[in-house]
Design a protein around this motif. Structure first.
Motif, PDB file in Angstrom:
ATOM      1  N   VAL A 161       0.849  -1.189   0.000  1.00  0.00           N
ATOM      2  CA  VAL A 161       0.000   0.000   0.000  1.00  0.00           C
ATOM      3  C   VAL A 161       0.884   1.238   0.000  1.00  0.00           C
ATOM      4  CG1 VAL A 161      -1.769   1.306   1.237  1.00  0.00           C
ATOM      5  CG2 VAL A 161      -1.820  -1.199   1.292  1.00  0.00           C
ATOM      6  N   CYS A 162       0.526   2.224  -0.806  1.00  0.00           N
ATOM      7  CA  CYS A 162       1.159   3.541  -0.783  1.00  0.00           C
ATOM      8  C   CYS A 162       0.088   4.549  -0.373  1.00  0.00           C
ATOM      9  CB  CYS A 162       1.732   3.905  -2.154  1.00  0.00           C
ATOM     10  SG  CYS A 162       3.215   2.983  -2.598  1.00  0.00           S
ATOM     11  N   LYS A 163       0.344   5.269   0.715  1.00  0.00           N
ATOM     12  CA  LYS A 163      -0.648   6.178   1.270  1.00  0.00           C
ATOM     13  C   LYS A 163      -0.245   7.634   1.070  1.00  0.00           C
ATOM     14  CE  LYS A 163      -2.135   2.923   4.872  1.00  0.00           C
ATOM     15  NZ  LYS A 163      -2.337   2.721   6.337  1.00  0.00           N
ATOM     16  N   ASP A 176      -4.294  13.000  -1.847  1.00  0.00           N
ATOM     17  CA  ASP A 176      -4.298  12.142  -0.661  1.00  0.00           C
ATOM     18  C   ASP A 176      -4.910  10.784  -0.975  1.00  0.00           C
ATOM     19  OD1 ASP A 176      -3.663  11.602   1.990  1.00  0.00           O
ATOM     20  OD2 ASP A 176      -5.610  12.263   2.732  1.00  0.00           O
ATOM     21  N   GLU A 178      -4.703   6.566  -2.316  1.00  0.00           N
ATOM     22  CA  GLU A 178      -4.050   5.334  -1.885  1.00  0.00           C
ATOM     23  C   GLU A 178      -3.885   4.428  -3.094  1.00  0.00           C
ATOM     24  OE1 GLU A 178      -4.978   3.514   2.047  1.00  0.00           O
ATOM     25  OE2 GLU A 178      -5.622   1.785   0.840  1.00  0.00           O
ATOM     26  N   THR A 180      -2.369   0.631  -4.422  1.00  0.00           N
ATOM     27  CA  THR A 180      -1.978  -0.688  -3.931  1.00  0.00           C
ATOM     28  C   THR A 180      -1.222  -1.438  -5.019  1.00  0.00           C
ATOM     29  OG1 THR A 180      -3.921  -1.937  -4.682  1.00  0.00           O
ATOM     30  CG2 THR A 180      -4.125  -0.708  -2.606  1.00  0.00           C
ATOM     31  N   GLU A 202       3.563   7.430   2.684  1.00  0.00           N
ATOM     32  CA  GLU A 202       4.000   6.137   3.200  1.00  0.00           C
ATOM     33  C   GLU A 202       4.074   5.125   2.069  1.00  0.00           C
ATOM     34  OE1 GLU A 202       2.097   2.688   6.076  1.00  0.00           O
ATOM     35  OE2 GLU A 202       1.708   4.788   6.578  1.00  0.00           O
TER      36      GLU A 202
END
Length: 220
Positions: A161-163, A176, A178, A180, A202
């Motif tokens: 996951v990239c947040k 903002d 997300e 995957t 993240e």
């Protein structure tokens, strides 16, 4: 106070490239050739500092006299490109440009993406270049990327996951969001102006610029 120049380690790998890049090494830069990648350096008139590999694609007769050569057995854990990367790291280089690293065999292309992750883990950074493709990592933070004329601009999640993903200055913006590793939401975007910005809170993204022989307007 001036900015200290960061020397570059140029590595030539063996993926097919009909049109060769423009490479202008500066004093202090390093030129390494991974096996048959030497042919690209030779065509560009560049003299490598080292030839590295098991030499299954570069015949002995093509190895230039007087060049430093590091020979490795064919049965090994490292790809020839990884051997060149490790040599560059051992010589204290932290910026790497890998030519002929995309566009050949898919397994080698994927191995080279993993090599980018290896470089990051060593506190270094790298760029993969092919005939029509360019790829790099984007760790947490915000960076500006100049547009490449005629290129798609894609972002992929390398971690599960990239947040906190924000895409600014692109045809398909994101705020903002997300991403995957199980869905290619970020494929085939475009930078609409002179540059675009990517922000990540993240995870780890892979950024890819790709050109095709035809340029359509939408996602394919």
């Amino acid at each position: 106070m001036g900015t200290e120049k960061v020397s570059t380690c140029y590595i030539f790998a063996g993926a097919p490239m009909e049109s060769l890049p423009s490479v202008a090494p500066e004093p202090g830069d390093l030129i390494l050739c991974a096996d048959g990648g030497y042919r690209y350096a030779r065509a560009l008139g560049l003299t490598p500092d080292y030839l590295v590999g098991d030499f299954d694609t570069l015949p002995e007769k093509e190895i230039p006299e007087g060049c430093r050569v590091q020979r490795h057995p064919a049965r090994k854990d490292d790809t020839d490109t990884m051997l060149a990367v490790k040599l560059g790291l051992s010589l204290d280089f932290r910026r790497f440009v890998l030519y002929g690293a995309i566009g050949g065999r898919l397994d080698h292309t994927f191995a080279n993406v993993q090599t980018l992750l290896y470089l990051h883990a060593q506190g270094a950074e790298g760029i993969l270049l092919g005939e029509r493709d360019e790829a790099m990592l984007h760790p947490p933070g915000r960076r500006i990327y100049p547009a490449r004329r005629g290129s798609y601009f894609s972002v992929f999640a390398l971690t599960e996951v990239c947040k906190g993903v924000c895409l600014e200055g692109t045809e398909y913006p994101l705020q903002d969001g997300e991403l995957t590793s199980a869905f290619p939401l970020g494929v085939s975007n475009h930078i609409t102006g002179e540059s675009g910005a990517v922000t990540l809170s993240e995870g780890m993204l892979l950024l890819v610029f790709s050109r095709d022989r035809h340029q359509s307007g939408g996602r394919e």
